[in-house]
Design an enzyme around this catalytic site. Structure first.
Site, mmCIF file in Angstrom:
data_model
loop_
_atom_site.group_PDB
_atom_site.id
_atom_site.type_symbol
_atom_site.label_atom_id
_atom_site.label_comp_id
_atom_site.label_asym_id
_atom_site.label_seq_id
_atom_site.Cartn_x
_atom_site.Cartn_y
_atom_site.Cartn_z
ATOM 1 N N SER A 174 35.444 72.203 -19.054
ATOM 2 C CA SER A 174 36.229 73.054 -18.172
ATOM 3 C C SER A 174 37.045 72.219 -17.174
ATOM 4 O O SER A 174 37.830 71.376 -17.592
ATOM 5 C CB SER A 174 35.307 74.062 -17.473
ATOM 6 O OG SER A 174 36.057 75.064 -16.846
ATOM 7 N N ASP A 270 39.964 80.947 -25.432
ATOM 8 C CA ASP A 270 39.049 80.441 -24.405
ATOM 9 C C ASP A 270 38.721 81.573 -23.424
ATOM 10 O O ASP A 270 39.609 82.140 -22.793
ATOM 11 C CB ASP A 270 39.714 79.269 -23.671
ATOM 12 C CG ASP A 270 38.806 78.645 -22.648
ATOM 13 O OD1 ASP A 270 38.616 79.267 -21.577
ATOM 14 O OD2 ASP A 270 38.273 77.545 -22.889
ATOM 15 N N HIS A 337 33.706 79.219 -24.059
ATOM 16 C CA HIS A 337 34.210 78.269 -23.054
ATOM 17 C C HIS A 337 33.139 77.199 -22.874
ATOM 18 O O HIS A 337 32.022 77.504 -22.469
ATOM 19 C CB HIS A 337 34.478 79.007 -21.740
ATOM 20 C CG HIS A 337 35.059 78.131 -20.659
ATOM 21 N ND1 HIS A 337 36.326 77.592 -20.761
ATOM 22 C CD2 HIS A 337 34.565 77.707 -19.472
ATOM 23 C CE1 HIS A 337 36.578 76.877 -19.663
ATOM 24 N NE2 HIS A 337 35.523 76.928 -18.872
#
Length: 399
Positions: A174, A270, A337
Site C-alpha cells: 500500500s 484494488d 489490497h
C-alpha cells in the site's frame, strides 16, 4: 445441543490458532533511538521502529526490507489525528508483529526468501517516507521528517550487516508499496554495483483518475500531502523536472524512469483504490457505493461497468512498462489490497494464480532471473482463484 455447538466452536478456534502458529510467527520491535538526534522521527517526534528476523544458512547475506502501509495525511488536521496512533508514533505501536507470507521463515510457505534477513519497517510519517520540513510548529509539535526516517532506518540496517548484502529487495504494501517505488533507486544507491538489488511494490501502484462525481479527488489529495510534508525535494527528479510535485507521487509518472528492476503486484480492482479513489465518500454523498465497496458481490451492473472502466485506465498506466525486461508484474482481477504479506494470497494451495503461477513463484522467478513474469489477468469475475475481500461495515477507513 448447546454443548455440542460450543465444542465444535472450540475445535474450530483451536484449529485456527494452530494454523496461525504454523503460518505466522511473532517478531519483536527495534527502536532506532539514535535517529532522534538526526531529527529522523515519527509525526510525534518519537523514534522510528522496525521488526527484524535474522537470516540463516545460505540466506545470511540476503536482505528483504518490507515497508508497512497505512495511507497518508494531507494537512495539519489529518496529521494531528494520526499523531497519537501507531501511524504517527512508535509509542503506540505493538511490541510484536506476526511475520507471514513473503516474511515467513518457513521454506514451505516462502521458498525463495525464508532464510533471508527479513525486516518490516513501521510507517509513522504519513507521506510514504518523503517528507522533510525542518521547522516544527510548537502548537502542533508535528514532525514531517519521513525522508530522514527512511535514511536513518537504512543506515541502522547497513550497520547491522546489510552493507554486506549479496542480494537485497525493497518491498512494501500500500503506502509502503508506493515507498518502494519512490525510493527504489535510492535503495539501489546504498549498495555496491555487485549487489543484486530489486524492488517490489504490492498494492502501491495508485493511479490518477477522476472519481465517480468527475472530480480529481486523489490528485488534489496527493498535492496536499506533498505540500504539507515538503516532499518535492525527495521525489524522483526525473519526474519533478517535468511535472508538478503532486503528480510525482503517482507511480504512473515515475515508474518508467526507475532504473532498478521493479516488480508490481496489484489487483486491477484494488479494493482500497475503488473505495478511496474511484468512489470516495465525498463523491458519493448518498452512499450509493457503500455496499458495493464492502463486497464486490453487492455491486450493481452499472457499478461493475464503472469498475471495468477503472481497470482499463489502470492497465493503460502500465503500458510503458510492459516492454521493459527489468520490470515484472502480477496484475490479478481480484477485489483485494496487499497480497504479499498474507500467507493465503502469497503461497498456499488455494492462493491467487495467473497461468497457474502464484505470486510467490512469480516474484521468485523474476528476482532470481529464472524467468521473466509479466501477466495481466482477464476481467472480473474470470479468475476462480481470487480471494475477494469482504469488509466489515464498521471498519471502513477512508482518506
Amino acid at each position: 445441543m448447546a454443548d455440542a455447538r460450543l465444542g465444535r466452536w472450540l475445535n474450530l478456534l483451536v484449529c485456527a490458532l494452530i494454523l496461525l502458529k504454523t503460518e505466522g510467527f511473532n517478531v519483536g520491535i527495534t527502536y532506532v533511538e539514535n535517529a532522534v538526534a538526526k531529527g529522523a522521527v515519527c509525526l510525534d517526534g518519537s523514534p522510528p521502529a522496525y521488526h527484524f528476523d535474522k537470516g540463516f544458512g545460505a540466506g545470511i547475506n540476503n536482505w528483504l526490507v518490507h515497508i508497512e502501509g497505512g495511507g497518508w495525511c494531507n494537512n495539519v488536521t489529518t496529521c494531528l489525528s494520526r499523531k497519537s496512533t501507531r501511524l504517527g508514533s512508535s509509542k503506540q505501536m505493538v511490541k510484536v508483529v506476526a511475520f507471514s507470507g513473503m516474511l515467513s521463515n518457513k521454506q514451505k510457505f516462502n521458498p525463495d526468501f525464508y532464510n533471508w534477513n527479513r525486516i518490516k519497517v513501521r510507517y509513522c510519517d504519513g507521506a510514504s517516507f518523503t517528507g522533510d520540513v525542518e521547522a516544527v510548529n510548537p502548537a502542533t509539535n508535528l514532525h514531517f521528517r519521513g525522508a530522514r526516517v527512511f535514511l536513518a532506518v537504512m543506515e541502522d540496517l547497513m550497520a547491522k550487516g546489510m552493507k554486506n548484502a549479496k542480494n537485497a529487495i525493497l518491498s512494501g504494501c500500500s503506502a509502503g508499496g508506493l515507498t518502494s517505488i519512490l525510493h527504489c533507486d535510492n535503495f539501489r544507491a546504498l549498495f555496491p554495483v555487485s549487489t543484486k538489488v530489486k524492488c517490489l511494490a504490492d498494492a502501491g501502484y495508485f493511479i490518477n483518475v477522476k472519481d465517480v462525481s468527475g472530480a480529481n479527488h486523489i490528485e488534489q489529495f496527493y498535492s496536499q500531502v506533498v505540500a504539507t510534508h515538503g516532499s518535492a525535494k525527495h521525489l524522483p527528479a526525473s519526474c519533478t523536472s517535468r511535472l508538478s510535485p503532486g503528480l510525482c507521487f503517482f507511480p504512473q509518472y515515475i515508474a518508467r524512469q526507475i532504473t532498478t528492476p521493479l516488480f508490481i503486484v496489484n489487483a486491477a480492482y484494488d479494493s482500497w483504490q475503488i473505495k478511496n479513489i474511484l468512489a470516495p465518500g465525498v463523491a458519493d454523498p448518498h452512499g450509493t457505493w457503500h455496499s458495493c465497496k464492502l463486497d464486490i458481490n453487492n455491486c450493481s451492473p452499472g457499478q461493475l461497468q464503472t469498475m471495468q472502466a477503472f481497470r482499463t485506465q489502470f492497465l493503460t498506466t502500465l503500458t510503458g512498462l510492459v516492454n521493459s525486461p527489468s520490470k515484472g508484474m502480477f496484475i490479478d482481477s481480484c477485489y483485494a489490497h496487499c497480497q504479499t504479506e498474507m500467507q493465503e494470497t502469497w503461497l498456499r494451495d488455494d492462493s491467487p494464480a495467473l497461468g497457474k503461477t502464484t505470486i510467490a513463484k512469480a516474484v521468485g522467478d523474476w528476482y532470481y532471473d529464472r524467468s521473466p513474469f509479466q501477466k495481466i489477468d482477464c476481467p472480473y469475475p474470470c479468475n476462480p482463484t481470487c480471494h475477494n475481500r469482504v469488509f466489515d461495515p464498521n471498519v471502513h477507513p477512508e482518506i
